[in-house]
Design a protein around this motif. Structure first.
Motif, PDB file in Angstrom:
ATOM      1  N   GLU A  45       0.831  -1.209   0.000  1.00 32.22           N
ATOM      2  CA  GLU A  45       0.000   0.000   0.000  1.00 32.22           C
ATOM      3  C   GLU A  45       0.869   1.265   0.000  1.00 32.22           C
ATOM      4  O   GLU A  45       1.850   1.343   0.746  1.00 32.22           O
ATOM      5  CB  GLU A  45      -0.864  -0.051   1.280  1.00 32.22           C
ATOM      6  CG  GLU A  45      -1.922   1.009   1.349  1.00 32.22           C
ATOM      7  CD  GLU A  45      -2.885   0.769   2.526  1.00 32.22           C
ATOM      8  OE1 GLU A  45      -2.584  -0.055   3.415  1.00 32.22           O
ATOM      9  OE2 GLU A  45      -3.943   1.408   2.537  1.00 32.22           O
ATOM     10  N   TYR A  51       3.808   4.687   3.356  1.00 32.46           N
ATOM     11  CA  TYR A  51       2.477   4.712   3.976  1.00 32.46           C
ATOM     12  C   TYR A  51       2.376   5.816   5.043  1.00 32.46           C
ATOM     13  O   TYR A  51       1.345   6.442   5.209  1.00 32.46           O
ATOM     14  CB  TYR A  51       2.178   3.347   4.617  1.00 32.46           C
ATOM     15  CG  TYR A  51       0.811   3.271   5.266  1.00 32.46           C
ATOM     16  CD1 TYR A  51      -0.330   3.096   4.488  1.00 32.46           C
ATOM     17  CD2 TYR A  51       0.668   3.388   6.650  1.00 32.46           C
ATOM     18  CE1 TYR A  51      -1.590   3.032   5.074  1.00 32.46           C
ATOM     19  CE2 TYR A  51      -0.593   3.323   7.237  1.00 32.46           C
ATOM     20  CZ  TYR A  51      -1.716   3.145   6.451  1.00 32.46           C
ATOM     21  OH  TYR A  51      -2.956   3.091   7.022  1.00 32.46           O
ATOM     22  N   ALA A 118      -8.785   2.422   6.878  1.00 34.93           N
ATOM     23  CA  ALA A 118      -8.414   1.988   8.231  1.00 34.93           C
ATOM     24  C   ALA A 118      -8.415   3.217   9.120  1.00 34.93           C
ATOM     25  O   ALA A 118      -7.600   4.125   8.943  1.00 34.93           O
ATOM     26  CB  ALA A 118      -7.034   1.349   8.205  1.00 34.93           C
ATOM     27  N   TYR A 120      -9.059   2.871  12.707  1.00 33.12           N
ATOM     28  CA  TYR A 120      -9.210   2.313  14.043  1.00 33.12           C
ATOM     29  C   TYR A 120      -7.822   1.942  14.541  1.00 33.12           C
ATOM     30  O   TYR A 120      -6.855   1.941  13.772  1.00 33.12           O
ATOM     31  CB  TYR A 120     -10.120   1.075  13.995  1.00 33.12           C
ATOM     32  CG  TYR A 120      -9.777   0.119  12.866  1.00 33.12           C
ATOM     33  CD1 TYR A 120     -10.436   0.205  11.632  1.00 33.12           C
ATOM     34  CD2 TYR A 120      -8.756  -0.815  13.017  1.00 33.12           C
ATOM     35  CE1 TYR A 120     -10.101  -0.650  10.593  1.00 33.12           C
ATOM     36  CE2 TYR A 120      -8.420  -1.675  11.976  1.00 33.12           C
ATOM     37  CZ  TYR A 120      -9.099  -1.579  10.775  1.00 33.12           C
ATOM     38  OH  TYR A 120      -8.762  -2.422   9.736  1.00 33.12           O
ATOM     39  N   ASN A 123      -4.470   3.464  13.194  1.00 36.37           N
ATOM     40  CA  ASN A 123      -4.646   4.002  11.832  1.00 36.37           C
ATOM     41  C   ASN A 123      -5.569   5.211  11.801  1.00 36.37           C
ATOM     42  O   ASN A 123      -6.608   5.219  12.444  1.00 36.37           O
ATOM     43  CB  ASN A 123      -5.185   2.916  10.902  1.00 36.37           C
ATOM     44  CG  ASN A 123      -4.211   1.773  10.728  1.00 36.37           C
ATOM     45  OD1 ASN A 123      -4.350   0.727  11.360  1.00 36.37           O
ATOM     46  ND2 ASN A 123      -3.203   1.964   9.917  1.00 36.37           N
ATOM     47  N   GLU A 125      -6.484   6.955   8.621  1.00 31.41           N
ATOM     48  CA  GLU A 125      -6.518   7.264   7.184  1.00 31.41           C
ATOM     49  C   GLU A 125      -7.540   8.336   6.830  1.00 31.41           C
ATOM     50  O   GLU A 125      -7.359   9.074   5.859  1.00 31.41           O
ATOM     51  CB  GLU A 125      -6.781   5.981   6.379  1.00 31.41           C
ATOM     52  CG  GLU A 125      -5.596   5.039   6.403  1.00 31.41           C
ATOM     53  CD  GLU A 125      -5.778   3.814   5.538  1.00 31.41           C
ATOM     54  OE1 GLU A 125      -6.782   3.706   4.823  1.00 31.41           O
ATOM     55  OE2 GLU A 125      -4.896   2.940   5.590  1.00 31.41           O
ATOM     56  N   CYS A 175      -5.667  -3.635   1.844  1.00 29.86           N
ATOM     57  CA  CYS A 175      -5.405  -3.804   3.275  1.00 29.86           C
ATOM     58  C   CYS A 175      -6.661  -3.958   4.126  1.00 29.86           C
ATOM     59  O   CYS A 175      -7.230  -5.033   4.200  1.00 29.86           O
ATOM     60  CB  CYS A 175      -4.518  -2.666   3.778  1.00 29.86           C
ATOM     61  SG  CYS A 175      -3.729  -3.112   5.348  1.00 29.86           S
ATOM     62  N   TRP A 179     -10.219  -6.917   6.144  1.00 35.04           N
ATOM     63  CA  TRP A 179     -10.600  -7.059   7.559  1.00 35.04           C
ATOM     64  C   TRP A 179     -12.029  -6.588   7.801  1.00 35.04           C
ATOM     65  O   TRP A 179     -12.527  -6.602   8.929  1.00 35.04           O
ATOM     66  CB  TRP A 179      -9.646  -6.240   8.447  1.00 35.04           C
ATOM     67  CG  TRP A 179      -8.209  -6.605   8.301  1.00 35.04           C
ATOM     68  CD1 TRP A 179      -7.404  -6.374   7.233  1.00 35.04           C
ATOM     69  CD2 TRP A 179      -7.401  -7.299   9.268  1.00 35.04           C
ATOM     70  NE1 TRP A 179      -6.147  -6.870   7.470  1.00 35.04           N
ATOM     71  CE2 TRP A 179      -6.111  -7.426   8.713  1.00 35.04           C
ATOM     72  CE3 TRP A 179      -7.629  -7.797  10.560  1.00 35.04           C
ATOM     73  CZ2 TRP A 179      -5.065  -8.046   9.392  1.00 35.04           C
ATOM     74  CZ3 TRP A 179      -6.581  -8.405  11.230  1.00 35.04           C
ATOM     75  CH2 TRP A 179      -5.310  -8.535  10.652  1.00 35.04           C
ATOM     76  N   ALA A 201      -0.455  -2.239   4.155  1.00 39.46           N
ATOM     77  CA  ALA A 201       0.537  -1.650   5.050  1.00 39.46           C
ATOM     78  C   ALA A 201       0.052  -2.098   6.419  1.00 39.46           C
ATOM     79  O   ALA A 201      -0.690  -1.393   7.095  1.00 39.46           O
ATOM     80  CB  ALA A 201       0.558  -0.139   4.933  1.00 39.46           C
ATOM     81  N   SER A 202       0.425  -3.301   6.770  1.00 41.16           N
ATOM     82  CA  SER A 202      -0.095  -3.919   7.990  1.00 41.16           C
ATOM     83  C   SER A 202       1.052  -4.028   8.985  1.00 41.16           C
ATOM     84  O   SER A 202       2.004  -4.779   8.783  1.00 41.16           O
ATOM     85  CB  SER A 202      -0.674  -5.295   7.640  1.00 41.16           C
ATOM     86  OG  SER A 202      -1.310  -5.853   8.752  1.00 41.16           O
ATOM     87  N   HIS A 203       0.957  -3.244  10.067  1.00 42.77           N
ATOM     88  CA  HIS A 203       2.056  -3.197  11.037  1.00 42.77           C
ATOM     89  C   HIS A 203       2.029  -4.434  11.935  1.00 42.77           C
ATOM     90  O   HIS A 203       1.004  -5.092  12.075  1.00 42.77           O
ATOM     91  CB  HIS A 203       1.974  -1.923  11.873  1.00 42.77           C
ATOM     92  CG  HIS A 203       0.712  -1.825  12.667  1.00 42.77           C
ATOM     93  ND1 HIS A 203      -0.478  -1.395  12.104  1.00 42.77           N
ATOM     94  CD2 HIS A 203       0.445  -2.139  13.958  1.00 42.77           C
ATOM     95  CE1 HIS A 203      -1.418  -1.428  13.037  1.00 42.77           C
ATOM     96  NE2 HIS A 203      -0.891  -1.878  14.165  1.00 42.77           N
ATOM     97  N   LYS A 208      -0.759 -11.131  14.867  1.00 47.82           N
ATOM     98  CA  LYS A 208      -1.527 -10.588  13.743  1.00 47.82           C
ATOM     99  C   LYS A 208      -1.209 -11.311  12.427  1.00 47.82           C
ATOM    100  O   LYS A 208      -2.082 -11.429  11.551  1.00 47.82           O
ATOM    101  CB  LYS A 208      -1.217  -9.099  13.597  1.00 47.82           C
ATOM    102  CG  LYS A 208      -2.212  -8.334  12.777  1.00 47.82           C
ATOM    103  CD  LYS A 208      -1.874  -6.886  12.972  1.00 47.82           C
ATOM    104  CE  LYS A 208      -2.504  -5.945  12.053  1.00 47.82           C
ATOM    105  NZ  LYS A 208      -1.688  -4.725  11.973  1.00 47.82           N
TER     106      LYS A 208
HETATM  107  N1  LIG Z   1      -3.397  -0.010   6.231  1.00 45.82           N
HETATM  108  C1  LIG Z   1      -4.458  -0.639   6.674  1.00 45.82           C
HETATM  109  O1  LIG Z   1      -5.520  -0.602   6.030  1.00 45.82           O
HETATM  110  C2  LIG Z   1      -4.350  -1.392   7.998  1.00 45.82           C
HETATM  111  C3  LIG Z   1      -5.476  -2.367   8.200  1.00 45.82           C
HETATM  112  C4  LIG Z   1      -5.327  -3.385   9.346  1.00 45.82           C
HETATM  113  N2  LIG Z   1      -5.513  -2.747  10.591  1.00 45.82           N
HETATM  114  C5  LIG Z   1      -3.974  -4.085   9.301  1.00 45.82           C
HETATM  115  O2  LIG Z   1      -3.129  -3.783  10.081  1.00 45.82           O
HETATM  116  O3  LIG Z   1      -3.752  -4.945   8.476  1.00 45.82           O
END
Ligand SMILES: NC(=O)CC[C@H](N)C(=O)O
Length: 318
Positions: A45, A51, A118, A120, A123, A125, A175, A179, A201-203, A208
């Motif tokens: 992403e 990001y 995202a 929450y 995030n 965005e 991304c 979810w 871009a999933s931290h 997870k």
């Molecule tokens: N960049 C996002 O859309 C993050 C979405 C989700 N919280 C994740 O970490 O994968």
């Protein structure tokens, strides 16, 4: 007869506003994907600008430099003969969107803005982007001059659109959309999309990676399909760590997975998969649902929800 497709996804160590470095890593990943024989390369992403640009997304320079990088990608011989799927911010009618740009042989095929943002956890965005709310609708996007000069196109489709090649149909998910309870892959699968892509871009958070695997499996176990997942790796300039783990799945099975905590700047994973396995899986399990849905959506598909690149065959020779 098998219908083999070779597809690549990757994890890249991109950095916020490092336009030159980001370009170099994107090109490297495309080069590796092609060396693996891939016809499609997916990246993470917002990989062009990074990001974590935060309020730099408000600066017109961030958008301009992203287009300058896109131009270099379009002009590069490395991007020939492979569908490239790259991420960057784009302003359309004065609204900023978090987008995927799909291009092939110097022409932009479509731009797909993120539909479910995202906003929450960590995030935010919604501070910088708007979600594209017009489900199954596209508009004309007027390309900036620097892109028109190289593509020869004035406008390209922008919106909730999938890509049809001569032999298959590819749909984008971004991304957080994976979810979401209204994940686009559900409708796209019912519409006959066979290859889903997810640029993330999933931290890193504890456990997870396991959730991602479960989500990708469940996305493709329900209505079948191939799923490509790309992620960032490293810190990107933000206060988080992205842990890679790019993966490829088919019909609920993960068939290739990248490393989680590697120090590799560019990691490309590739798989050669058989689209007949998707067609057979769907034929056996999902046929009744798909036929009904497909009929009801046909007029919408005719109404230009599909960008066509019929000159391109994605099946590999072997
Ligand atoms: N960049 C996002 O859309 C993050 C979405 C989700 N919280 C994740 O970490 O994968």
């Amino acid at each position: 007869m098998g219908r083999k497709v070779t597809l690549s996804t990757c994890s890249l160590n991109q950095w916020t506003l490092d336009f030159d470095g980001n370009l170099e890593r994107i090109l490297k990943s495309i080069e590796i994907a092609k060396a693996h024989g891939a016809k499609y390369r997916l990246g993470p992403e917002l990989e062009i600008c990074g990001y974590g640009c935060a309020d730099h997304f408000y600066e017109s320079d961030t958008l301009l430099h992203s287009f300058q990088v896109l131009r270099k990608l379009l002009e590069s011989p490395i991007t020939q003969d492979i569908i490239c799927d790259v991420g960057m911010p784009i302003m359309h009618r004065n609204v900023r969107y978090n987008c995927r740009v799909l291009f092939l042989n110097g022409k932009i095929l479509l731009i797909r803005p993120k539909m479910q943002l995202a906003n929450y956890g960590i995030n935010r965005e919604m501070r910088w982007f708007s979600p594209w709310k017009q489900s199954r609708q596209v508009e004309e996007y007027f390309l900036p001059q620097i892109i028109q000069e190289v593509t020869g196109q004035d406008t390209v489709p922008f919106g909730d659109c999938v890509l049809s090649t001569r032999d298959t149909c590819i749909g984008t998910e971004m991304c957080a959309e994976l979810w979401n309870p209204r994940s686009p892959h559900v409708q796209m699968g019912l519409d006959g999309v066979e290859i889903f892509t997810n640029s993330s871009a999933s931290h890193h958070e504890l456990r997870k990676a396991d959730q991602r695997v479960n989500l990708v499996k469940s996305a493709t176990i329900k209505s079948g399909g191939i799923y490509l997942y790309a992620n960032l790796r490293g810190c990107d300039g933000d206060r988080v760590y992205y842990d890679g783990c790019a993966m490829l799945a088919i019909n609920g099975d993960i068939v290739a997975q990248g490393a989680q905590f590697s120090l590799n700047e560019v990691e490309v994973i590739t798989a050669t998969l058989d689209l007949d396995d998707v067609r057979n899986y769907r034929g056996e399990r999902c046929q009744p649902n798909m036929v009904r849905q497909h009929r009801s959506n046909r007029s919408a598909v005719r109404g230009c929800l599909v960008a066509f690149c019929f000159a391109f065959t994605i099946f590999s020779a072997h």
